[in-house]
Scaffold this active site. Structure first.
Site, PDB file in Angstrom:
ATOM      1  N   HIS A  19     -32.495  42.237 -11.499  1.00 53.80           N
ATOM      2  CA  HIS A  19     -34.018  42.404 -11.291  1.00 53.80           C
ATOM      3  C   HIS A  19     -34.643  40.861 -11.700  1.00 53.80           C
ATOM      4  O   HIS A  19     -35.285  40.331 -10.963  1.00 53.80           O
ATOM      5  CB  HIS A  19     -34.662  43.545 -11.837  1.00 53.80           C
ATOM      6  CG  HIS A  19     -33.954  44.859 -11.359  1.00 53.80           C
ATOM      7  ND1 HIS A  19     -33.755  45.715 -12.068  1.00 53.80           N
ATOM      8  CD2 HIS A  19     -33.954  45.164 -10.162  1.00 53.80           C
ATOM      9  CE1 HIS A  19     -33.343  46.766 -11.333  1.00 53.80           C
ATOM     10  NE2 HIS A  19     -33.628  46.488  -9.791  1.00 53.80           N
ATOM     11  N   LYS A  43     -38.200  62.486  -9.291  1.00 56.83           N
ATOM     12  CA  LYS A  43     -36.997  62.149 -10.137  1.00 56.83           C
ATOM     13  C   LYS A  43     -36.953  62.395 -11.720  1.00 56.83           C
ATOM     14  O   LYS A  43     -38.032  62.666 -12.172  1.00 56.83           O
ATOM     15  CB  LYS A  43     -36.702  60.514 -10.103  1.00 56.83           C
ATOM     16  CG  LYS A  43     -36.378  60.263  -8.734  1.00 56.83           C
ATOM     17  CD  LYS A  43     -35.706  58.658  -8.542  1.00 56.83           C
ATOM     18  CE  LYS A  43     -35.696  58.159  -7.277  1.00 56.83           C
ATOM     19  NZ  LYS A  43     -35.480  56.776  -7.197  1.00 56.83           N
ATOM     20  N   ARG A  92     -27.681  42.462  -2.220  1.00 56.99           N
ATOM     21  CA  ARG A  92     -26.618  42.171  -3.261  1.00 56.99           C
ATOM     22  C   ARG A  92     -25.341  42.062  -2.356  1.00 56.99           C
ATOM     23  O   ARG A  92     -24.522  40.978  -2.565  1.00 56.99           O
ATOM     24  CB  ARG A  92     -26.399  43.298  -4.356  1.00 56.99           C
ATOM     25  CG  ARG A  92     -27.508  43.317  -5.278  1.00 56.99           C
ATOM     26  CD  ARG A  92     -27.299  44.460  -6.076  1.00 56.99           C
ATOM     27  NE  ARG A  92     -27.420  45.593  -5.154  1.00 56.99           N
ATOM     28  CZ  ARG A  92     -27.833  47.002  -5.450  1.00 56.99           C
ATOM     29  NH1 ARG A  92     -27.819  47.033  -6.928  1.00 56.99           N
ATOM     30  NH2 ARG A  92     -27.800  47.931  -4.818  1.00 56.99           N
ATOM     31  N   SER A 130     -29.080  49.570 -11.403  1.00 57.57           N
ATOM     32  CA  SER A 130     -29.690  50.246 -12.574  1.00 57.57           C
ATOM     33  C   SER A 130     -28.855  51.547 -12.643  1.00 57.57           C
ATOM     34  O   SER A 130     -28.279  51.960 -13.779  1.00 57.57           O
ATOM     35  CB  SER A 130     -31.078  50.640 -12.180  1.00 57.57           C
ATOM     36  OG  SER A 130     -31.881  49.573 -12.205  1.00 57.57           O
TER      37      SER A 130
HETATM   38  O1  PNS Z   1     -35.262  50.352  -6.640  1.00 55.45           O
HETATM   39  P1  PNS Z   1     -35.200  51.189  -5.433  1.00 55.45           P
HETATM   40  O2  PNS Z   1     -35.238  52.637  -5.892  1.00 55.45           O
HETATM   41  O3  PNS Z   1     -34.190  51.010  -4.516  1.00 55.45           O
HETATM   42  O4  PNS Z   1     -36.750  50.984  -4.722  1.00 55.45           O
HETATM   43  C1  PNS Z   1     -36.943  51.598  -3.514  1.00 55.45           C
HETATM   44  C2  PNS Z   1     -38.287  51.775  -3.089  1.00 55.45           C
HETATM   45  C3  PNS Z   1     -39.490  52.076  -4.456  1.00 55.45           C
HETATM   46  C4  PNS Z   1     -38.819  50.414  -2.610  1.00 55.45           C
HETATM   47  C5  PNS Z   1     -38.639  52.749  -1.869  1.00 55.45           C
HETATM   48  O5  PNS Z   1     -38.228  53.901  -1.987  1.00 55.45           O
HETATM   49  C6  PNS Z   1     -40.176  52.858  -1.513  1.00 55.45           C
HETATM   50  O6  PNS Z   1     -40.796  51.810  -0.736  1.00 55.45           O
HETATM   51  N1  PNS Z   1     -40.952  53.882  -1.768  1.00 55.45           N
HETATM   52  C7  PNS Z   1     -42.453  54.224  -1.752  1.00 55.45           C
HETATM   53  C8  PNS Z   1     -42.329  55.229  -0.416  1.00 55.45           C
HETATM   54  C9  PNS Z   1     -42.383  54.537   0.878  1.00 55.45           C
HETATM   55  O7  PNS Z   1     -43.048  53.672   1.162  1.00 55.45           O
HETATM   56  N2  PNS Z   1     -41.434  55.065   1.505  1.00 55.45           N
HETATM   57  C10 PNS Z   1     -41.048  54.460   3.032  1.00 55.45           C
HETATM   58  C11 PNS Z   1     -40.199  53.322   2.763  1.00 55.45           C
HETATM   59  S1  PNS Z   1     -39.958  52.962   4.445  1.00 55.45           S
END
Ligand code: PNS
Length: 188
Positions: A19, A43, A92, A130
């Protein structure tokens, strides 16, 4: 001249060197970068959002154009509220691409003016996540090259609490999540 603001959304539970690598790269191409931690009450995270925020703030304190924030709801709505033009995400390996593409296209459908920018972290972090950091730490492996020192220390503290709980030492609560929650309250 137009200034470009980007958000870097994620769970960051915990934040890793991968990150940090991406934040550094992003800080070089965007005028402003906001690291945005998703507040997701569904979660059962290892770290509270407040703890993650503190760790990310400490990790990014040397970048003048990087800040840390939290959000809930849709990422695109949050980006709009901040007047950001781009969403930064890391890729990645090819295995990330399908999910990231799906998310980027859904975000574009929801908000066509917002661009998703993919950047690759250094190859040495291509296996790092993570989830794996949590797993390695939980099973007693070293995470010293995977996360910044301050995160390693915080993860170790968490594992000590979990071990103490498993051994029945020093906890009055009935479940590990109660012990974790008490620990979170103490820290916040
Ligand atoms: O670190 P992560 O868990 O891969 O992050 C995922 C994240 C937070 C970017 C994604 O889950 C997200 O954008 N969540 C917010 C809800 C949302 O906008 N959902 C539609 C995404 S297409």
């Amino acid at each position: 001249m137009k200034r470009i603001k980007a958000i870097y959304p994620g769970s960051f539970d915990p934040p890793t060197n991968g990150h940090l690598d991406l934040i550094e790269r992003g800080s070089k191409i965007f005028d402003e970068l906001v690291v945005a931690i998703l507040r997701n009450p569904e979660k059962d995270p290892l770290f509270s959002v407040a703890d993650r925020r503190k760790m990310l703030e400490a990790m990014t304190s040397t970048f003048d154009n990087v800040s840390v924030d939290t959000f809930d709801g849709l990422t695109v709505d949050y980006a709009l509220r901040l007047d950001a033009q781009a969403i930064l995400r890391g890729i990645r390996a090819i295995s990330d691409y399908e999910y990231e593409l799906q998310m980027a296209l859904m975000n574009r459908k929801l908000q066509p003016a917002l661009e998703t920018v993919f950047m690759m972290p250094a190859e040495k972090y291509s296996y790092l996540s993570s989830r794996l950091v949590r797993e390695v730490a939980q099973l007693g492996g070293s995470i010293s090259c995977l996360v910044p020192e301050l995160v390693e220390q915080k993860v170790r503290e968490k594992m000590d609490i979990a071990h103490k709980f498993a051994n029945g030492e020093g906890t009055i609560g009935k479940t590990l999540s109660e012990a974790k929650s008490r620990d979170r309250k103490k820290k916040n």
